[in-house]
Design an enzyme around this catalytic site. Sequence first.
Site, PDB file in Angstrom:
ATOM      1  N   ASP A  89      36.459  44.497 -32.542  1.00 54.95           N
ATOM      2  CA  ASP A  89      35.156  44.302 -31.904  1.00 54.95           C
ATOM      3  C   ASP A  89      34.451  45.640 -31.654  1.00 54.95           C
ATOM      4  OD1 ASP A  89      35.651  41.244 -30.857  1.00 54.95           O
ATOM      5  OD2 ASP A  89      37.427  42.499 -30.652  1.00 54.95           O
ATOM      6  N   GLU A 112      24.576  41.524 -33.300  1.00 56.87           N
ATOM      7  CA  GLU A 112      24.530  40.804 -34.569  1.00 56.87           C
ATOM      8  C   GLU A 112      24.076  39.378 -34.318  1.00 56.87           C
ATOM      9  OE1 GLU A 112      27.386  41.519 -38.093  1.00 56.87           O
ATOM     10  OE2 GLU A 112      28.242  39.873 -36.952  1.00 56.87           O
ATOM     11  N   ASP A 141      29.382  43.756 -29.711  1.00 58.87           N
ATOM     12  CA  ASP A 141      29.950  42.642 -30.463  1.00 58.87           C
ATOM     13  C   ASP A 141      30.449  41.667 -29.402  1.00 58.87           C
ATOM     14  OD1 ASP A 141      30.905  41.052 -32.532  1.00 58.87           O
ATOM     15  OD2 ASP A 141      32.859  42.026 -32.508  1.00 58.87           O
TER      16      ASP A 141
END
Length: 158
Positions: A140, A67, A7
């Site tokens: 995160d 992502e 992340d």
Amino acid sequence: MVVIGFDPGTAITGYGILNKGEDGISIIEYGALTTPSGWGIGRRLNYLFDQVSSLLDLYNPDVVVMENIFFNKNIKTAINIGQAQGVIILAAEQHQKEISILTPLEVKLSVVGYGRATKNQIQYMVKEILKLKDIPKPDDVADALALCISYIYKQEGC
């Protein structure tokens, strides 16, 4: 199969490393790469590159998962995330690792089963799926683990 999820951010980058074996999913390691607020962007990105490269050397994952950058009203934040993501992609490419970019919707659907799941719901499911006592912190880290879980489930056709 060893999966590492990131992340990305320039201040904090969460990471999670999971193994998918015959006995299911197991945790190898998770944590956060942090940089001091006084560091300039170049130093932060260089540090991130070195740390990501070290993790890739140490754990030799089969795939690197992140992502897809979503729309962010704060342009500075979006740029910082994009810069960190680029550094991680570069490290993965230099280590000849497969790179998988998942959408937030894919992660929510696979981890929670609901496309409008909240961050808290995702974090709770990460804790449950991985049989952890507590939700990993900072956020995160839980997000990075959710990416790994989502990738594994996607490979299994879940």
